[in-house]
Design an enzyme around this catalytic site. Structure first.
Site, short mmCIF file in Angstrom:
data_model
loop_
_atom_site.label_atom_id
_atom_site.label_comp_id
_atom_site.label_asym_id
_atom_site.label_seq_id
_atom_site.Cartn_x
_atom_site.Cartn_y
_atom_site.Cartn_z
N LYS A 125 0.78 -1.11 -0.11
CA LYS A 125 0.17 -0.15 0.05
C LYS A 125 0.93 1.20 0.09
CE LYS A 125 -4.33 -1.34 2.07
NZ LYS A 125 -5.29 -0.92 3.30
N LYS A 208 -5.58 -11.27 -6.85
CA LYS A 208 -6.70 -11.33 -6.13
C LYS A 208 -7.59 -10.34 -6.40
CE LYS A 208 -5.50 -8.64 -2.08
NZ LYS A 208 -5.52 -8.38 -0.73
N LYS A 211 -10.48 -4.34 -3.90
CA LYS A 211 -11.25 -3.14 -4.30
C LYS A 211 -10.31 -2.06 -4.75
CE LYS A 211 -13.20 -3.92 0.41
NZ LYS A 211 -13.01 -3.75 1.86
P1 TYM Z 1 -10.54 -6.29 3.93
O1 TYM Z 1 -11.49 -5.55 4.38
O2 TYM Z 1 -9.40 -6.25 2.80
O3 TYM Z 1 -11.23 -7.67 3.65
C1 TYM Z 1 -12.19 -8.46 4.43
C2 TYM Z 1 -12.11 -9.95 4.27
O4 TYM Z 1 -12.21 -10.22 2.80
C3 TYM Z 1 -11.07 -11.14 2.56
N1 TYM Z 1 -10.76 -10.95 1.12
C4 TYM Z 1 -10.75 -11.90 0.35
N2 TYM Z 1 -10.92 -13.40 0.40
C5 TYM Z 1 -10.65 -14.16 -0.82
N3 TYM Z 1 -10.34 -13.58 -2.03
C6 TYM Z 1 -10.16 -12.42 -2.09
N4 TYM Z 1 -9.97 -11.71 -3.32
C7 TYM Z 1 -10.32 -11.45 -1.07
N5 TYM Z 1 -10.18 -10.08 -0.89
C8 TYM Z 1 -10.46 -9.82 0.69
C9 TYM Z 1 -9.88 -10.77 3.49
O5 TYM Z 1 -8.86 -11.76 3.72
C10 TYM Z 1 -10.93 -10.45 4.75
O6 TYM Z 1 -10.71 -11.46 5.67
N6 TYM Z 1 -7.33 -6.03 7.61
C11 TYM Z 1 -8.47 -6.75 7.13
C12 TYM Z 1 -9.58 -6.19 8.11
C13 TYM Z 1 -9.47 -6.43 9.54
C14 TYM Z 1 -9.63 -7.36 10.21
C15 TYM Z 1 -9.50 -7.12 11.67
C16 TYM Z 1 -9.74 -8.69 9.83
C17 TYM Z 1 -9.21 -5.26 10.52
N7 TYM Z 1 -8.90 -6.01 11.80
C18 TYM Z 1 -9.69 -8.22 12.41
C19 TYM Z 1 -9.81 -9.88 10.78
C20 TYM Z 1 -9.69 -9.62 12.11
C21 TYM Z 1 -8.52 -6.19 5.96
O7 TYM Z 1 -8.22 -5.23 5.22
O8 TYM Z 1 -9.57 -7.03 5.25
#
Ligand code: TYM
Length: 345
Positions: A125, A208, A211
Site C-alpha cells: 500500500k 486477487k 477493492k
Molecule cells: P479487507 O477489508 O481487505 O477484507 C475483508 C475480508 O475479505 C477477505 N478477502 C478475500 N478473500 C478471498 N479472496 C479475495 N480476493 C479477498 N479479498 C479480501 C480478506 O481476507 C478479509 O478476511 N485487515 C483486514 C480487516 C481487519 C480484520 C481485523 C480482519 C481489521 N481488523 C480483525 C480480521 C480480524 C482487511 O483489510 O480486510
C-alpha cells in the site's frame, strides 16, 4: 508471573470468534463475500461471534468523511443481508468500542519496528503512493488489527489468505504479552478455507480480487445491479485454448470462473468440467452470470431495504457495540492492570 490458569472461558462454554472488514468502498466484493462472509455466517452457531466494521482502519489512507459514514452503514447492511444474524452474533462498528484504540497503543509498545516493517500489506500500500506519503497509521495498521482480535479472546479468526501474515503477527504479540506479563490473551488461529481463500480478479486473473483494482470490471460487487454483474462476467478474461478445464497455472481466467461457479452452485469442479465438456467459454460465462445474479440479487435487495431504515440499522449496531464493549473493557482492564497502570477510581 506466568500463571497456568485458563486465560478465558465464555459463560456458555463456546469458543469466541472475531473478524472484520474495512468500509473502504460502497460495496463488498465477491472476494470478501466468498473468502470471509460466507464462513462468518456458517460459524455463528458454534462460536460466540463478534463481527465489526473496521472504520478506524479505513482512515489509514485518505478518506472522504461523508463517504466513510455511508460506507460503514453499507458494509454493516451487507453483513446482515448476507446472513449475519444480530441475535446470534455481535455486529458492531469498531470506533464504537474505544478499547480497540486503547489496546492498540499498548501493543504498539511491544512491537518491534523491524517486525512491523515486514508486513507486506504495508509495503504494497505504501509503495503505491511512495513510502514518504504513507501515514504512521498505515504502518501501525496490523497492530490495531491485533488489538481488534485479542480483545475478544477468540479461538478462530475467519479471513482470506491475504490476512495470514497479520494473524501471525497477532499471535506473536499475544504470546509475547502473555510471557512478559502473565497469561492474558487466548492465542487465536486464522480460519482460512482453502477453496475460498483467494478469489481472483476477472480482468487480471493472476491477481486477487481487490477493492483497489485498476479496472472496476475485475470485481463483482454485492451491490452491483443484475446487468452489471452479467456484463462483468461476460467480459472476464479467459484464454485462446477454448476448453473448459481447471488449471490455475496455465488457465487462470477459466479456473477462476470455475472456482467461483463451484462455490456459488455447490457443484464440484470435476462435475462442472464434465457438464461443460465440449462447450465454449460463452456457455460457461452465461450460466455463471445467471447463477451469480440469482445469488447476489436477494442480498443486494435486502441490504437496500436495511439501508432505507438507518435508525433501525443504528439501533442494531448499538446493541452489538454494547455486547462488544462488555468483553473488550474486561480484557483491557486486565491488560492495564498487568502492565502496571494505576486503576482509575
Ligand atoms: P479487507 O477489508 O481487505 O477484507 C475483508 C475480508 O475479505 C477477505 N478477502 C478475500 N478473500 C478471498 N479472496 C479475495 N480476493 C479477498 N479479498 C479480501 C480478506 O481476507 C478479509 O478476511 N485487515 C483486514 C480487516 C481487519 C480484520 C481485523 C480482519 C481489521 N481488523 C480483525 C480480521 C480480524 C482487511 O483489510 O480486510
Amino acid at each position: 508471573m506466568n500463571d497456568k490458569a485458563p486465560v478465558y472461558q465464555a459463560a456458555n462454554g463456546k469458543p469466541n470468534l472475531l473478524s472484520g472488514m474495512q468500509p473502504s468502498a460502497g460495496s463488498l466484493h465477491l472476494g470478501n463475500y466468498l473468502g470471509a462472509l460466507v464462513n462468518w455466517t456458517k460459524m455463528q452457531d458454534d462460536f460466540n461471534a463478534y463481527y465489526c466494521v473496521v472504520d478506524l482502519h479505513a482512515i489509514t489512507v485518505p478518506q472522504d468523511p461523508a463517504e466513510l459514514r455511508a460506507n460503514t452503514r453499507r458494509t454493516a447492511a451487507q453483513y446482515l443481508a448476507a446472513g449475519i444474524d444480530e441475535n446470534k452474533s455481535a455486529l458492531f462498528i469498531q470506533s464504537h468500542v474505544p478499547a480497540h484504540a486503547q489496546l492498540a497503543w499498548v501493543l504498539n509498545t511491544i512491537t518491534g519496528m523491524g517486525e512491523a516493517g515486514r508486513m507486506t500489506q504495508f509495503k504494497d500500500k505504501s509503495q503505491k503512493n511512495g513510502v514518504d506519503s504513507a501515514s504512521v497509521g498505515l504502518f501501525t495498521y496490523p497492530i490495531l488489527q491485533a488489538a481488534d482480535i485479542l480483545l475478544y479472546q477468540p479461538k478462530a479468526v475467519p479471513v482470506g489468505e491475504d490476512q495470514r501474515q497479520h494473524l501471525e503477527l497477532t499471535r506473536d504479540l499475544a504470546n509475547r504479552f502473555n510471557s512478559r506479563f502473565g497469561n492474558t490473551f487466548v492465542i487465536p488461529e486464522a480460519h482460512i478455507v482453502k477453496e475460498t481463500a483467494k478469489i481472483y480478479d476477472l480482468q487480471v486473473p493472476e491477481a486477487k480480487m481487490s477493492k483497489s483494482a485498476a479496472d472496476p470490471k475485475g470485481l463483482i460487487n454485492l451491490m452491483d445491479a443484475d446487468n452489471v454483474i452479467t456484463k462483468k462476467v461476460k467480459s472476464a478474461v479467459t484464454d485462446a485454448e477454448g476448453s473448459i478445464r481447471f488449471d490455475r497455472e496455465n488457465k487462470p481466467g477459466v479456473s477462476n470462473l470455475l472456482g467461483i461457479y463451484s462455490l456459488i452452485s455447490g457443484m464440484s469442479i470435476a462435475q462442472l468440467e464434465d457438464n461443460f465438456a465440449g462447450a465454449g467459454y460463452g456457455a460457461l460465462k452465461g450460466e455463471l452470470a445467471e447463477a451469480l445474479v440469482a445469488h447476489i440479487a436477494p442480498i443486494r435487495n435486502r441490504a437496500e431495504e436495511l439501508l432505507s431504515d438507518p435508525a433501525e440499522l443504528d439501533r442494531l449496531l448499538a446493541k452489538g457495540a454494547a455486547q462488544a464493549n462488555e468483553l473488550a473493557e474486561q480484557t483491557l482492564a486486565t491488560v492495564y492492570d498487568r502492565v502496571g497502570f494505576v486503576k482509575a477510581q
